[in-house]
Design an enzyme around this catalytic site. Structure first.
Site, PDB file in Angstrom:
ATOM      1  N   HIS A 121      30.617 -16.623  86.809  1.00  0.00           N
ATOM      2  CA  HIS A 121      30.485 -17.911  87.478  1.00  0.00           C
ATOM      3  C   HIS A 121      29.654 -17.663  88.750  1.00  0.00           C
ATOM      4  O   HIS A 121      29.711 -16.576  89.314  1.00  0.00           O
ATOM      5  CB  HIS A 121      31.912 -18.340  87.854  1.00  0.00           C
ATOM      6  CG  HIS A 121      32.070 -19.733  88.353  1.00  0.00           C
ATOM      7  ND1 HIS A 121      31.765 -20.091  89.637  1.00  0.00           N
ATOM      8  CD2 HIS A 121      32.520 -20.853  87.747  1.00  0.00           C
ATOM      9  CE1 HIS A 121      32.038 -21.379  89.793  1.00  0.00           C
ATOM     10  NE2 HIS A 121      32.489 -21.864  88.656  1.00  0.00           N
ATOM     11  N   ASP A 198      37.939 -11.881  88.540  1.00  0.00           N
ATOM     12  CA  ASP A 198      38.019 -13.328  88.723  1.00  0.00           C
ATOM     13  C   ASP A 198      38.889 -13.869  87.589  1.00  0.00           C
ATOM     14  O   ASP A 198      38.459 -13.931  86.440  1.00  0.00           O
ATOM     15  CB  ASP A 198      36.598 -13.909  88.695  1.00  0.00           C
ATOM     16  CG  ASP A 198      36.577 -15.434  88.640  1.00  0.00           C
ATOM     17  OD1 ASP A 198      37.659 -16.058  88.596  1.00  0.00           O
ATOM     18  OD2 ASP A 198      35.470 -15.997  88.638  1.00  0.00           O
ATOM     19  N   GLN A 201      39.746 -18.454  85.118  1.00  0.00           N
ATOM     20  CA  GLN A 201      39.717 -19.055  83.794  1.00  0.00           C
ATOM     21  C   GLN A 201      40.766 -18.435  82.867  1.00  0.00           C
ATOM     22  O   GLN A 201      41.104 -19.011  81.839  1.00  0.00           O
ATOM     23  CB  GLN A 201      38.316 -18.882  83.200  1.00  0.00           C
ATOM     24  CG  GLN A 201      37.924 -19.916  82.181  1.00  0.00           C
ATOM     25  CD  GLN A 201      38.032 -21.338  82.695  1.00  0.00           C
ATOM     26  OE1 GLN A 201      38.755 -22.142  82.119  1.00  0.00           O
ATOM     27  NE2 GLN A 201      37.360 -21.649  83.792  1.00  0.00           N
ATOM     28  N   LYS A 224      43.393 -24.994  88.193  1.00  0.00           N
ATOM     29  CA  LYS A 224      43.162 -24.681  86.782  1.00  0.00           C
ATOM     30  C   LYS A 224      44.484 -24.408  86.048  1.00  0.00           C
ATOM     31  O   LYS A 224      44.482 -24.230  84.841  1.00  0.00           O
ATOM     32  CB  LYS A 224      42.244 -23.462  86.659  1.00  0.00           C
ATOM     33  CG  LYS A 224      40.911 -23.663  87.411  1.00  0.00           C
ATOM     34  CD  LYS A 224      39.697 -23.547  86.551  1.00  0.00           C
ATOM     35  CE  LYS A 224      38.458 -23.995  87.297  1.00  0.00           C
ATOM     36  NZ  LYS A 224      37.410 -23.009  87.366  1.00  0.00           N
ATOM     37  N   CYS A 362      28.047 -23.747  86.126  1.00  0.00           N
ATOM     38  CA  CYS A 362      28.027 -22.788  87.233  1.00  0.00           C
ATOM     39  C   CYS A 362      27.791 -21.371  86.720  1.00  0.00           C
ATOM     40  O   CYS A 362      28.317 -20.406  87.288  1.00  0.00           O
ATOM     41  CB  CYS A 362      29.310 -22.818  88.055  1.00  0.00           C
ATOM     42  SG  CYS A 362      29.612 -24.398  88.828  1.00  0.00           S
TER      43      CYS A 362
HETATM   44  C1  LIG Z   1      36.612 -22.516  88.305  1.00  0.00           C
HETATM   45  C2  LIG Z   1      36.139 -21.146  88.376  1.00  0.00           C
HETATM   46  C3  LIG Z   1      35.737 -20.587  89.603  1.00  0.00           C
HETATM   47  C4  LIG Z   1      35.685 -21.368  90.879  1.00  0.00           C
HETATM   48  O1  LIG Z   1      36.912 -21.850  91.302  1.00  0.00           O
HETATM   49  P1  LIG Z   1      37.011 -22.777  92.587  1.00  0.00           P
HETATM   50  O2  LIG Z   1      38.382 -23.348  92.505  1.00  0.00           O
HETATM   51  O3  LIG Z   1      35.936 -23.830  92.425  1.00  0.00           O
HETATM   52  O4  LIG Z   1      36.770 -21.937  93.783  1.00  0.00           O
HETATM   53  C5  LIG Z   1      35.336 -19.264  89.592  1.00  0.00           C
HETATM   54  N1  LIG Z   1      35.315 -18.534  88.477  1.00  0.00           N
HETATM   55  C6  LIG Z   1      35.684 -19.036  87.285  1.00  0.00           C
HETATM   56  C7  LIG Z   1      35.652 -18.161  86.070  1.00  0.00           C
HETATM   57  C8  LIG Z   1      36.099 -20.353  87.190  1.00  0.00           C
HETATM   58  O5  LIG Z   1      36.472 -20.856  86.009  1.00  0.00           O
END
Ligand SMILES: *Cc1c(COP(=O)(O)O)cnc(C)c1O
Length: 404
Positions: A121, A198, A201, A224, A362
């Site tokens: 992302h 990260d 997701q 999320k 993104c």
């Molecule tokens: C949604 C997402 C982000 C960003 O999250 P924010 O809440 O907008 O800071 C980063 N990485 C992944 C894989 C995402 O799905």
């Protein structure tokens, strides 16, 4: 198996209509919906104990502080972190990653190498590019194959004593790929590199055991996982969090301030300057409680069923191509129909009440890799149904007819 009929009753938004049609919400990878149980926690906070934390002698402040710190314990337990103070509350994944990237500026030298996966992302690319500009470190990309899986041999070949940091998502938001994160972490540790995962997701589908994974940092966003927007978590191993300098100066993050010198507070407060999103943090923990009551393995099995069903149905449509066909993936389907613009398909679906995402999600480098401007992305949650998938598939068929 999940009792989806009853689960859907928990989500008031699922009753609404869009453009005169029943809402079909398939944009869960962008943000999930919020159950009444979590909405109640938010209302209860503002109706009954709204107060600033960690500084009041009065009852309301103590109640708010207790709930806020209980939330930290809930989240620690959920992710099996060794210590509660390894959980830092942030405004979300983007904020969490920036804390680490900023902190590493003082630990990275010119010529050091940072590896980032090809399916990140933007929030996990740009902060590292900024870090490299500041320090003269070199950013290298772990490549992926056409199925949308990272090429592990190439990753191992990139690792060396120069590698200081590795950044990878646990699950790709654009492709749904579940990355072999445990292996990626172990390989990085062999050369002494730290790993930030990260988990934004992954969190809605997989309950990560952070000690078993041996992750150095792990980030998620509450919105999320059925929680509110603007709140999230940075997990860091205690030793790393102690090494990193604070990100923001202000109240709450100090232990003593004079005009000569300030000493910083202990973890976790060192990274929680200012008044945090108190209500958001409490609701974040309530959202994880809600999902845990349903059960993450039940959620994963049910969503996988939806994924298999939708994949099969969509592939029956002529000229439809799915991007991201990794062996292990979550319930995310990115697709295009040859010759049609994803935005046009998305607009027709919206007229039918079906919410999908269109664009680059993104993750522009992924779109460049596949040489496409973007995709239509349908992402499913445990409150979605096969009926809803049928509505979407019919809509896609209609769009294909209308747009040629
Ligand atoms: C949604 C997402 C982000 C960003 O999250 P924010 O809440 O907008 O800071 C980063 N990485 C992944 C894989 C995402 O799905």
């Amino acid at each position: 198996m999940l009792d989806v009929t009853n689960i859907r009753k928990d989500f008031p938004i699922l009753k609404r209509e869009v453009n005169g049609k029943a809402l079909v919400y398939f944009d869960n990878a962008a943000t999930s919906q919020t159950p009444q149980q979590v909405i109640n926690v938010i209302v209860d906070y503002y109706q009954n104990y709204n107060a600033n934390i960690h500084r009041g002698v009065h009852v309301l402040s103590q109640e708010a502080t207790d709930k806020y710190e209980q939330a930290r314990n809930t989240i620690q337990k959920h992710f099996n972190a060794a210590k509660a103070h390894e959980i830092i509350f942030t405004s979300g994944t983007t904020h969490s990653i920036n804390i680490v990237a900023n902190g590493f500026a003082s630990l990275i030298n010119k010529g050091d190498e940072i590896l980032v996966s090809a399916m990140e992302h933007h929030s996990n690319i740009v902060p590292w590019q900024m870090l490299c500009e500041r320090t003269g470190a070199i950013l290298k990309v772990i490549p992926m194959n056409l199925e949308g899986e990272l090429i592990l041999e190439a990753y191992e070949a990139l690792l060396s004593h120069k590698t200081k940091l590795v950044f990878c998502n646990h699950v790709s938001n654009a492709l749904g790929t579940i990355n072999p994160i445990k292996k990626i972490i172990a390989k990085a540790h062999e050369v002494g590199a730290a790993v930030l995962v990260d988990g934004a997701q992954a969190a809605p589908h997989i309950k990560a055991d952070l000690q078993a994974l041996d992750a150095d940092f792990y980030t998620i966003s509450a919105h999320k996982v059925c929680g509110p927007t603007g709140v999230g978590m940075l997990y860091g191993k205690e030793a790393w969090l102690n090494k990193l300098p604070p990100y923001q100066g202000g109240g709450e993050m100090i232990s003593e301030v004079t005009f000569k010198k300030t000493s910083y507070a202990d973890l976790p407060h060192k990274f929680e300057a200012g008044t945090p999103n108190i209500c958001g943090v409490i609701a974040f923990a309530a959202a994880l409680d809600y999902m845990n009551a349903i059960g993450f393995s039940e959620i994963a099995a049910y969503e996988n069923d939806l994924l298999v069903y939708a994949t099969q149905k969509l592939l029956e449509i002529d000229d439809l191509k799915i991007y991201g066909v990794a062996e292990k993936k979550t319930a995310v389907i990115s697709f295009n129909i040859n010759g049609l613009h994803p935005y046009d398909i998305g607009s027709i679906l919206d007229k039918l009440g079906v919410a999908v995402r269109t664009g680059h999600h993104c993750a522009q480098p992924i779109m460049d890799f596949f040489k496409i401007p973007g995709t239509v992305r349908a992402s499913f949650s445990f409150y979605n149904t096969k009926n809803e998938i049928d509505v979407m598939v019919d809509g896609v068929k209609l769009a294909a007819k209308m747009l040629v």
